[in-house]
Structures are given as structure tokens and as C-alpha cells.
Design a protein around this motif. Structure first.
Motif, PDB file in Angstrom:
ATOM      1  N   SER A 144       6.529  21.582 -46.517  1.00 35.96           N
ATOM      2  CA  SER A 144       7.229  20.310 -46.732  1.00 35.96           C
ATOM      3  C   SER A 144       7.767  19.740 -45.431  1.00 35.96           C
ATOM      4  O   SER A 144       7.984  18.530 -45.314  1.00 35.96           O
ATOM      5  CB  SER A 144       8.386  20.501 -47.727  1.00 35.96           C
ATOM      6  N   GLY A 145       8.027  20.605 -44.443  1.00 38.30           N
ATOM      7  CA  GLY A 145       8.537  20.155 -43.149  1.00 38.30           C
ATOM      8  C   GLY A 145      10.025  19.916 -43.134  1.00 38.30           C
ATOM      9  O   GLY A 145      10.578  19.555 -42.082  1.00 38.30           O
ATOM     10  N   ASP A 146      10.700  20.118 -44.258  1.00 41.20           N
ATOM     11  CA  ASP A 146      12.139  19.837 -44.320  1.00 41.20           C
ATOM     12  C   ASP A 146      12.935  20.711 -43.349  1.00 41.20           C
ATOM     13  O   ASP A 146      13.955  20.268 -42.812  1.00 41.20           O
ATOM     14  CB  ASP A 146      12.662  20.051 -45.742  1.00 41.20           C
ATOM     15  N   GLU A 147      12.508  21.939 -43.162  1.00 48.40           N
ATOM     16  CA  GLU A 147      13.249  22.869 -42.315  1.00 48.40           C
ATOM     17  C   GLU A 147      12.580  23.107 -40.956  1.00 48.40           C
ATOM     18  O   GLU A 147      13.003  23.981 -40.203  1.00 48.40           O
ATOM     19  CB  GLU A 147      13.405  24.217 -43.034  1.00 48.40           C
ATOM     20  N   GLN A 148      11.535  22.332 -40.633  1.00 47.67           N
ATOM     21  CA  GLN A 148      10.756  22.613 -39.432  1.00 47.67           C
ATOM     22  C   GLN A 148      11.582  22.506 -38.154  1.00 47.67           C
ATOM     23  O   GLN A 148      11.498  23.361 -37.271  1.00 47.67           O
ATOM     24  CB  GLN A 148       9.549  21.671 -39.362  1.00 47.67           C
ATOM     25  N   ALA A 149      12.390  21.464 -38.033  1.00 47.47           N
ATOM     26  CA  ALA A 149      13.200  21.295 -36.821  1.00 47.47           C
ATOM     27  C   ALA A 149      14.215  22.421 -36.686  1.00 47.47           C
ATOM     28  O   ALA A 149      14.411  22.979 -35.604  1.00 47.47           O
ATOM     29  CB  ALA A 149      13.898  19.940 -36.846  1.00 47.47           C
ATOM     30  N   GLY A 150      14.875  22.757 -37.780  1.00 49.64           N
ATOM     31  CA  GLY A 150      15.842  23.852 -37.730  1.00 49.64           C
ATOM     32  C   GLY A 150      15.181  25.182 -37.434  1.00 49.64           C
ATOM     33  O   GLY A 150      15.719  26.001 -36.673  1.00 49.64           O
ATOM     34  N   LEU A 151      13.982  25.407 -38.008  1.00 47.76           N
ATOM     35  CA  LEU A 151      13.266  26.657 -37.755  1.00 47.76           C
ATOM     36  C   LEU A 151      12.858  26.760 -36.288  1.00 47.76           C
ATOM     37  O   LEU A 151      12.956  27.823 -35.678  1.00 47.76           O
ATOM     38  CB  LEU A 151      12.035  26.738 -38.657  1.00 47.76           C
ATOM     39  N   ALA A 152      12.404  25.655 -35.716  1.00 48.50           N
ATOM     40  CA  ALA A 152      12.017  25.666 -34.300  1.00 48.50           C
ATOM     41  C   ALA A 152      13.205  26.050 -33.420  1.00 48.50           C
ATOM     42  O   ALA A 152      13.065  26.801 -32.444  1.00 48.50           O
ATOM     43  CB  ALA A 152      11.475  24.299 -33.894  1.00 48.50           C
ATOM     44  N   SER A 153      14.378  25.551 -33.767  1.00 45.88           N
ATOM     45  CA  SER A 153      15.586  25.894 -33.021  1.00 45.88           C
ATOM     46  C   SER A 153      15.935  27.372 -33.199  1.00 45.88           C
ATOM     47  O   SER A 153      16.338  28.047 -32.241  1.00 45.88           O
ATOM     48  CB  SER A 153      16.746  25.013 -33.480  1.00 45.88           C
ATOM     49  N   ASP A 154      15.766  27.879 -34.440  1.00 40.67           N
ATOM     50  CA  ASP A 154      16.039  29.295 -34.690  1.00 40.67           C
ATOM     51  C   ASP A 154      15.141  30.187 -33.841  1.00 40.67           C
ATOM     52  O   ASP A 154      15.610  31.146 -33.212  1.00 40.67           O
ATOM     53  CB  ASP A 154      15.799  29.626 -36.173  1.00 40.67           C
ATOM     54  N   VAL A 155      13.852  29.885 -33.834  1.00 33.18           N
ATOM     55  CA  VAL A 155      12.881  30.712 -33.104  1.00 33.18           C
ATOM     56  C   VAL A 155      13.163  30.683 -31.610  1.00 33.18           C
ATOM     57  O   VAL A 155      13.096  31.708 -30.922  1.00 33.18           O
ATOM     58  CB  VAL A 155      11.435  30.248 -33.392  1.00 33.18           C
ATOM     59  N   ALA A 156      13.493  29.497 -31.089  1.00 35.75           N
ATOM     60  CA  ALA A 156      13.774  29.367 -29.658  1.00 35.75           C
ATOM     61  C   ALA A 156      14.919  30.270 -29.233  1.00 35.75           C
ATOM     62  O   ALA A 156      14.938  30.782 -28.105  1.00 35.75           O
ATOM     63  CB  ALA A 156      14.086  27.911 -29.320  1.00 35.75           C
ATOM     64  N   ALA A 157      15.882  30.501 -30.135  1.00 34.10           N
ATOM     65  CA  ALA A 157      17.023  31.352 -29.800  1.00 34.10           C
ATOM     66  C   ALA A 157      16.634  32.824 -29.692  1.00 34.10           C
ATOM     67  O   ALA A 157      17.345  33.606 -29.061  1.00 34.10           O
ATOM     68  CB  ALA A 157      18.114  31.185 -30.859  1.00 34.10           C
TER      69      ALA A 157
END
Length: 237
Positions: free
Chosen positions: A123-136
Motif C-alpha cells: 500500500s505504501g502507507d508505511e514506506q517513508a517511515g520504514l525507510a527511516s527505520d532501516v536507515a537507523a
């Protein structure tokens, strides 16, 4: 007088030699143009064949196989997250892939990030937040360059994976429709292993880690997808 002799020559006597000189000059010009054309064409297209250097072959023969420029070896492929319909199995695959990286592979942090995002919620709803999580979880570019000097690599051994008790409270407190059917949390406990080279000697380190993987599976999707990650060492218990 030589001058008088030349002046006294009839046109009929001089025309054949003049024509021969003219023809010779034209022919030479045509040859030069052809050579120039071949030279320019060669610069544009590159060599078509290579000389045969086999001492046992017939002298002067040319190989007919076209040459191709050498290509640099491709960096090793980044492992993908194994797909699964089982939340715990999928979460463990996410965890193992998230922690598996090698600075000497020729890849960059974004390559490893892409492997995780590939199994994100469609759905892409959490894609931006997930990208930030992974970067950390990954070194930034500057740290990556520094670690590359020591050929630093990392992997994770998983000791436990379970649905945390706090998840039941989270589901109970969620508003209707806030959580898609099949959404769950899996807390991972394990050991992060790092290895590298320091002053010509191999060095290793180990560090216990814990975090929570939030996934959505059936009946929303036939196979599980990744929603978010908790902060490292701040999991749901």
C-alpha cells in the motif's frame, strides 16, 4: 634557349603529359581521402579484429572474433528477504537480511536498504517511515567509507523470536480499522557479529541486540510484508 623551346612546344605535344599529371594528382587525392575516411571510421568504430598471435598459425592471418572492452566485475548481489506466509519465519528473514552487510562488497547502504524496502507493505502507507527505520540500522555513507578501510562486515545470529506480551495490549487499544487484519509484532533477540581487519590482523566483536519487527500477513496479503521496525534495543516486551 630552354625557355624558347618550352614556349615553342605545341599544345598537342603537352596535353598528354598534362592529362597524366592531372589524373595522377586526382588519383592521389582520392587515395588520401579514402585513407582519411578509413582512419576516421576506425576511430569511431574501434578495431574490428585482432591480430592472430599464435606462433603456430599461418603468418599474417587475422582473427575474426571481434574484440570487446574488459568489463569490471559486478559487486556481489545483495541477499533478498525470503518470502513466507508465517509471521515469525518472515520476521526472522527480515532480521537476518537487515543485519547482513559487507563494506568490502562494492555495495552501498542504499543497496541494502532497497532489499528491505522490497518487502514493504504494497500500500505504501508505511514506506517513508520504514525507510527511516532501516536507515537507523545501517551505517551512513560517511561511516560506511570509514568502515570500508577495515573491510568491516556484519551478520546476525537469532536466539529467539516471539510475539511480545505487550502486543496484545496494543491490539486491544487500537481503534477499529487502525490495524489491518493479519498485523502482528515479532520481537527478535540475537547477537550481532562484526569482523574486519585492523593493522593486518583479523578482529571480531559481538553484541547482543533486540528489536521488534511489525508485519502484516494473511488475510490481508497471501504472504507477509514488512510494516515498521522498532528502535534497536528498544523492543516490545
Amino acid at each position: 634557349m630552354p625557355g624558347a623551346h618550352l614556349l615553342s612546344m605545341s599544345p598537342a605535344a603537352s596535353d598528354p603529359r598534362t592529362r597524366r599529371r592531372t589524373v595522377a594528382l586526382i588519383a592521389a587525392g582520392v587515395v588520401l581521402l579514402l585513407l582519411a575516411g578509413v582512419g576516421i571510421y576506425g576511430l569511431l568504430t574501434g578495431p574490428r579484429t585482432t591480430l592472430n598471435t599464435d606462433p603456430d598459425s599461418e603468418p599474417g592471418r587475422a582473427a575474426t572474433t571481434p574484440t570487446s572492452p574488459p568489463t569490471a566485475p559486478k559487486p556481489p548481489h545483495v541477499a533478498s528477504v525470503p518470502r513466507s506466509a508465517d509471521p515469525e519465519t518472515f520476521a526472522q528473514g527480515v532480521a537476518a537480511t537487515l543485519f547482513a552487510w559487507d563494506t568490502a562488497s562494492g555495495r552501498w547502504p542504499l543497496d541494502y536498504t532497497s532489499a528491505i524496502l522490497a518487502v514493504g507493505d504494497p500500500s505504501g502507507d508505511e514506506q517513508a517511515g520504514l525507510a527511516s527505520d532501516v536507515a537507523a540500522y545501517l551505517p551512513n555513507r560517511e561511516a560506511w567509507i570509514e568502515l570500508r578501510q577495515y573491510a568491516t562486515r556484519q551478520h546476525l545470529t537469532i536466539d529467539a523470536a516471539h510475539v511480545p506480551a505487550a502486543w496484545a495490549d496494543a491490539v486491544e487499544q487500537a481503534q477499529p480499522g487502525q490495524l489491518a487484519p493479519g498485523t502482528t509484532a515479532i520481537t527478535i533477540e540475537g547477537t550481532r557479529h562484526r569482523a574486519g581487519v585492523w593493522n593486518g590482523q583479523s578482529v571480531t566483536s559481538e553484541h547482543p541486540v533486540a528489536f521488534t519487527v511489525f508485519v502484516v500477513c494473511a488475510p490481508t496479503y497471501p504472504t507477509c510484508h514488512l510494516l515498521r521496525l522498532s528502535q534497536l534495543d528498544n523492543p516490545l516486551r
